[in-house]
Design an enzyme around this catalytic site. Structure first.
Site, PDB file in Angstrom:
ATOM      1  N   SER A  61       0.782  -1.176   0.056  1.00 32.12           N
ATOM      2  CA  SER A  61      -0.038   0.038  -0.092  1.00 32.12           C
ATOM      3  C   SER A  61       0.851   1.223  -0.074  1.00 32.12           C
ATOM      4  O   SER A  61       1.677   1.457  -0.957  1.00 32.12           O
ATOM      5  CB  SER A  61      -0.789  -0.179   1.353  1.00 32.12           C
ATOM      6  OG  SER A  61      -1.973   0.803   0.960  1.00 32.12           O
ATOM      7  N   HIS A  66      -7.513  -6.213   0.692  1.00 33.85           N
ATOM      8  CA  HIS A  66      -6.218  -5.196   0.597  1.00 33.85           C
ATOM      9  C   HIS A  66      -5.143  -5.815   1.452  1.00 33.85           C
ATOM     10  O   HIS A  66      -3.870  -5.492   1.120  1.00 33.85           O
ATOM     11  CB  HIS A  66      -6.683  -3.764   0.829  1.00 33.85           C
ATOM     12  CG  HIS A  66      -5.575  -2.965   0.705  1.00 33.85           C
ATOM     13  ND1 HIS A  66      -4.951  -2.533  -0.446  1.00 33.85           N
ATOM     14  CD2 HIS A  66      -5.081  -2.049   1.586  1.00 33.85           C
ATOM     15  CE1 HIS A  66      -3.926  -1.591  -0.039  1.00 33.85           C
ATOM     16  NE2 HIS A  66      -4.102  -1.293   0.975  1.00 33.85           N
TER      17      HIS A  66
END
Length: 257
Positions: free
Chosen positions: A84, A234
């Site tokens: 990320s 994620h």
């Protein structure tokens, strides 16, 4: 800025970079497996974990922090793995100093500017008056008003600790993160592409890497390849750590193209 870090394993140097609201421990399962093959440098990004706090937080500053660490540790060439926000830092480093970066693995992020994704989390964290907090259970109740998922609340609660006086404090610099949020969501750019090998690991159930990002990725990273990790969101590294570790290890050990 002198970042807090941990080294484990022996071999070629790999720098591991966590995401927003995280710490170096968030990639601990991955880093432990990588340490069977490499010397892994797990770092806390500025305003996170045990690294120093600062008002400034953009990719220029975060990249400079990593380069300073590399210079301090006399790391001439490294591989990078980032999740990320950490993946964005890794991409920015590769574009900034390509001669010192061998390979890069990016976990579920693209080099594009994102719309605000974390308003509910920022509101949840801001709802906690840390100076008056009596227990983690009370903090969890406040977070639950904004965040339904228990695993995300537990992840966020790792940012709270007791100081020597027994009072709760934030490890992260919440005010700086809120102030610089648009910088953190910004995309990456460069006049010259990074022509080294870079692997994007996309979570199948995540919308962080989309088909419309393909041209931007290839304009900056013409040798990019991608693997989709089925059954993951994620936080794919936490959901399938053995599989993610295997992909990263194989990629780093393979002869460069």
């Amino acid at each position: 800025m002198k970042l807090d870090g941990r080294q484990q394993g022996e071999g070629a140097d790999v720098i591991s970079l966590h995401g927003l609201f995280g710490t170096k421990e968030n990639l601990g399962g991955i880093n432990k497996r990588l340490a069977d093959f490499f010397r892994v440098h797990s770092l806390d990004i500025r305003n996170h974990g045990r690294s120093p706090h600062a008002d400034e937080m953009d990719y220029d500053h975060m990249v400079a922090d990593i380069i300073e660490y590399m210079n301090d540790q006399q790391l001439e060439t490294v591989d990078l793995a980032g999740h990320s926000m950490g993946g964005k830092i890794a991409m920015a480093i590769a574009l900034k100093i390509p001669e010192r970066i061998r390979k890069v693995v990016v976990l579920d992020i693209a080099p594009v500017t994102y719309k605000r994704k974390h308003n509910h989390i920022l509101n949840a964290l801001s709802s906690i008056n840390i100076t008056e907090l009596n227990s983690r259970a009370d903090a969890d109740k406040l977070l639950a008003t904004y965040v339904d998922e228990k695993d995300i609340r537990q992840f966020l609660l790792k940012n709270i600790y007791r100081n020597a006086a027994g009072h709760y404090q934030w490890r992260m610099n919440l005010n700086a993160i809120k102030k610089n949020y648009s910088n953190i969501m910004a995309g990456q750019s460069s006049d010259k592409p990074f022509i080294g090998d870079i692997l994007f690991l996309k979570a199948s159930e995540s919308d962080y890497i989309l088909p419309e990002h393909r041209l931007r990725v290839l304009s900056l990273f013409p040798n990019a390849c991608m693997k989709i990790i089925s059954g993951t969101g994620h936080w794919l590294h936490a959901q399938k750590p053995e599989l993610i570790s295997r992909f990263i290890t194989q990629f780093f050990l393979a002869t460069p193209s």
